[in-house]
Structure formats: structure tokens, C-alpha cells
Design a protein around this motif. Structure first.
Motif, short mmCIF file in Angstrom:
data_model
loop_
_atom_site.label_atom_id
_atom_site.label_comp_id
_atom_site.label_asym_id
_atom_site.label_seq_id
_atom_site.Cartn_x
_atom_site.Cartn_y
_atom_site.Cartn_z
N GLN A 83 35.33 33.39 46.96
CA GLN A 83 33.96 33.16 46.50
C GLN A 83 33.02 34.23 47.06
O GLN A 83 32.14 34.71 46.34
N PRO A 92 34.36 38.80 37.95
CA PRO A 92 35.44 37.82 38.11
C PRO A 92 36.48 38.28 39.11
O PRO A 92 36.70 39.48 39.33
N SER A 132 37.18 25.42 41.47
CA SER A 132 36.62 24.80 40.27
C SER A 132 35.37 23.99 40.58
O SER A 132 34.72 23.48 39.66
N ARG A 156 33.49 33.69 37.44
CA ARG A 156 34.70 32.87 37.46
C ARG A 156 35.72 33.42 38.45
O ARG A 156 35.90 34.64 38.58
N GLU A 158 39.81 32.80 39.33
CA GLU A 158 41.06 32.16 38.94
C GLU A 158 42.00 32.09 40.14
O GLU A 158 42.07 33.04 40.94
N ASP A 177 46.04 28.99 37.60
CA ASP A 177 45.40 29.59 36.43
C ASP A 177 46.17 30.81 35.94
O ASP A 177 46.13 31.14 34.75
#
Length: 328
Positions: A83, A92, A132, A156, A158, A177
Motif C-alpha cells: 500500500q 497499480p 481489498s 489497485r 493485486e 489475483d
């Protein structure tokens, strides 16, 4: 007829101890329509820091880690670091993890995981849940966490799982993912990995994860020695039992200590190391698309190890020119 190709990205072919070494590759990724820039696990430095360094220097691009090793950090810390990287770069991120070798596990943990699949399932369940935005409640045999990740405005992320064999592919189908392979030939992905991924996904009632293949590659040239290229970029992996087992399943026997030249030829012939003229390389890349691979990550570590960083960068530029990207 034009060969259909997968999405093409590439890995930084040098370790992360000196973050400035990432800058030319980040600049290349940025110049090629923001291609994803990947790194593997290198024990000389943290895999996240070079990407943040590159972003601070003006080269913010989508990034992937394929893969870091689970014994090095708890899945909560993995989520925090992913993050932070997505927030810093504004792009991403794929946060890929795998259990590593049993020998490495024993060195860090005192003993290997009693279940490689169980440990990976728990790790990815926690990691993906946190990324998520969910409240996670996992009390596992190997990893546990209760709580959530602090919310942040970011792109996003993954959660990826390193996959070599069908058991881990089924786990990836259940909880990841992205399934990330390394040194895996296209036919093996088509015939072994993808069916197991689909089986795991169906059992969990979720879509099949996309497939990212990390693939070593080099163009043939009169002054290039295939054995030297293969060993310079892949020797540590080829000495590991789980990689040797995967390759045997794919019909490739390797013995890099006893028969290095034969092993190198077998890897190239079997499609685990892409090597040839430009037209041959394009066809080899097309085989991954035909096998169901969504993204191929080119790895020029062999060129870097034998000819140096400038040659590795030029090699990537030439390889990208094969794949529907406009040349500089």
C-alpha cells in the motif's frame, strides 16, 4: 500472419542494494507507454524501495514484485509495504509472494513449513483480504491476523502467488489475483498450470486469476554463449529442488553443475529460456499468448551478468521492439 502476443513487461535484472540502478529501467518502462516494471526477491535490499526511489526521481510506473519470500515478512507487513508503494508511485502494484525453498524456510524459521500449500493459502488469504479493504479474521496454523489495513487513497493492488506446480496453482486459483510463474515453458503453463488454476478457482467460486510468466530471454548473436547466458541469470533457481522438479514435469532435465551446456540447451529447446533470432523470439512470445498467459515479464539478467548493465538495457529495448511497441 501477425503472431498474437501477450502483454509484455520486464524485470529489473539487477538487485536492489543501490536504488539508482533501477532508474534506467523505470525510464524505459515509462517511455514505453507505462509498461509494468517488475523486480524479484534480492536479499541485498528491499524490493519496494527502488520503485519508490524511482518515483521520487520522476519515473513513476506500474510495478510488480514477483516474487518476494513469505518467511521474510508477515502478510500484514506485506500489505502495508504494498500500500505504501502504490500510494508513493500513484500506480497499480502486484504484490507477489511465495514460500521459497524449504532450505530457506529452515534458515529463517528453524524448520520448513509443515505444509507449503497451507502456509501459502493462509498468507494470501490475509494479504488479499487486507488489500481489498476487508476486515480479516484468520487464525491459521502458520499465519494469523485479525483486523484491517488503514485506508488510503491509492491505485489497485493485486495479490500474487508464485506458482510452479499444480498444487500451488490450485491454491492460487482459490485465493490469489495473479499466478506468477518463473522459468515455466508455455506448453507446461497451458497443460498443467492453467487447468489447476481453473480447478482451484471453480472450487472457490471465483474467477480464474490472470497468469504472469517471468521469462528469461536473450537474442542470439555470434559472440553470445548460451550456457553463459543461462547460468548468469538463472543458476540459483536451477539448483533448487522445486525448480528442478517443475522442469522435469515440463520435460526438461537440468544438471547445471554436472552438465551445464546440456542443461542450457535443454532449457532453450524446451522454451524455458527464450533464445534465437528476432523472428524466433517473436514466435516464442506468441506461444505464451496461445497458452493462455496474460503477461510475459522479460528477464535479461543473463545479458546483464555476461555483458553488463548497458547491454541488458539495450537488449530490453530490442526485445520490446518485437512486441507491438513503437521503437524509440
Amino acid at each position: 500472419m501477425t503472431t498474437s502476443l501477450p502483454n509484455i513487461s520486464f524485470v529489473v535484472p539487477v538487485g536492489g542494494a543501490r536504488p539508482h540502478q533501477t532508474l534506467p529501467y523505470a525510464a524505459l518502462a515509462q517511455s514505453r507507454q507505462g509498461r509494468v516494471l517488475w523486480t524479484g526477491q534480492n536479499l541485498s535490499g528491499d524490493p519496494h524501495q527502488p520503485f519508490v526511489y524511482a518515483a521520487a526521481a520522476g519515473f513513476a510506473v506500474p510495478t510488480g514484485i514477483g516474487v518476494s519470500l513469505m518467511p521474510l515478512r508477515h502478510p500484514y507487513d506485506a500489505a502495508v509495504q504494498a500500500q505504501a508503494m502504490a500510494t508513493a508511485t500513484g500506480h497499480p502494484v502486484v504484490a507477489g509472494y511465495g514460500p521459497g525453498s524449504k532450505h530457506f524456510q529452515a534458515r529463517l524459521l528453524g524448520a520448513p513449513y509443515a505444509s507449503q500449500l497451507g502456509a501459502s493459502r493462509e498468507y494470501l488469504t490475509i494479504l488479499r483480504g487486507l488489500l481489498s479493504g476487508a476486515e480479516v479474521d484468520v487464525g491459521g496454523d502458520f499465519f494469523s491476523f485479525r483486523g484491517a489495513l488503514p485506508k488510503a487513497t491509492r491505485p489497485r493492488i493485486e495479490a500474487g502467488l508464485g506458482v510452479l506446480r499444480p498444487g500451488m496453482a490450485r491454491v492460487a486459483g482459490e485465493v490469489a489475483d495473479v499466478a506468477i510463474t518463473w522459468l515455466t515453458p508455455a506448453p507446461y503453463i497451458r497443460d498443467v498450470i492453467l487447468p489447476a488454476l481453473r480447478e482451484g478457482a471453480a472450487a472457490a467460486g471465483r474467477p480464474t486469476p490472470r497468469v504472469v510468466a517471468m521469462v528469461p530471454a536473450a537474442r542470439s548473436a555470434p559472440n553470445r554463449d548460451l550456457t553463459a547466458l543461462v547460468l548468469a541469470g538463472n543458476r540459483p533457481h536451477l539448483l533448487l529442488p522445486h525448480y528442478q522438479d517443475m522442469l522435469r514435469r515440463a520435460g526438461i532435465d537440468v544438471d547445471v553443475e554436472g552438465a551445464p551446456a546440456d542443461s542450457a540447451r535443454a532449457l532453450a529447446a524446451g522454451g524455458a529460456f527464450l533464445f534465437g533470432e528476432d523472428s524466433e523470439l517473436r514466435d516464442q512470445l506468441g506461444a505464451f499468448a496461445a497458452a493462455g498467459v496474460d503477461e510475459v515479464v522479460l528477464n535479461t539478467a543473463g545479458v546483464h551478468g555476461t555483458e553488463g548493465p548497458r547491454a541488458a538495457l539495450h537488449e530490453l529495448q530490442a526485445l520490446l521492439d518485437l512486441s507491438n511497441y513503437p521503437p524509440n
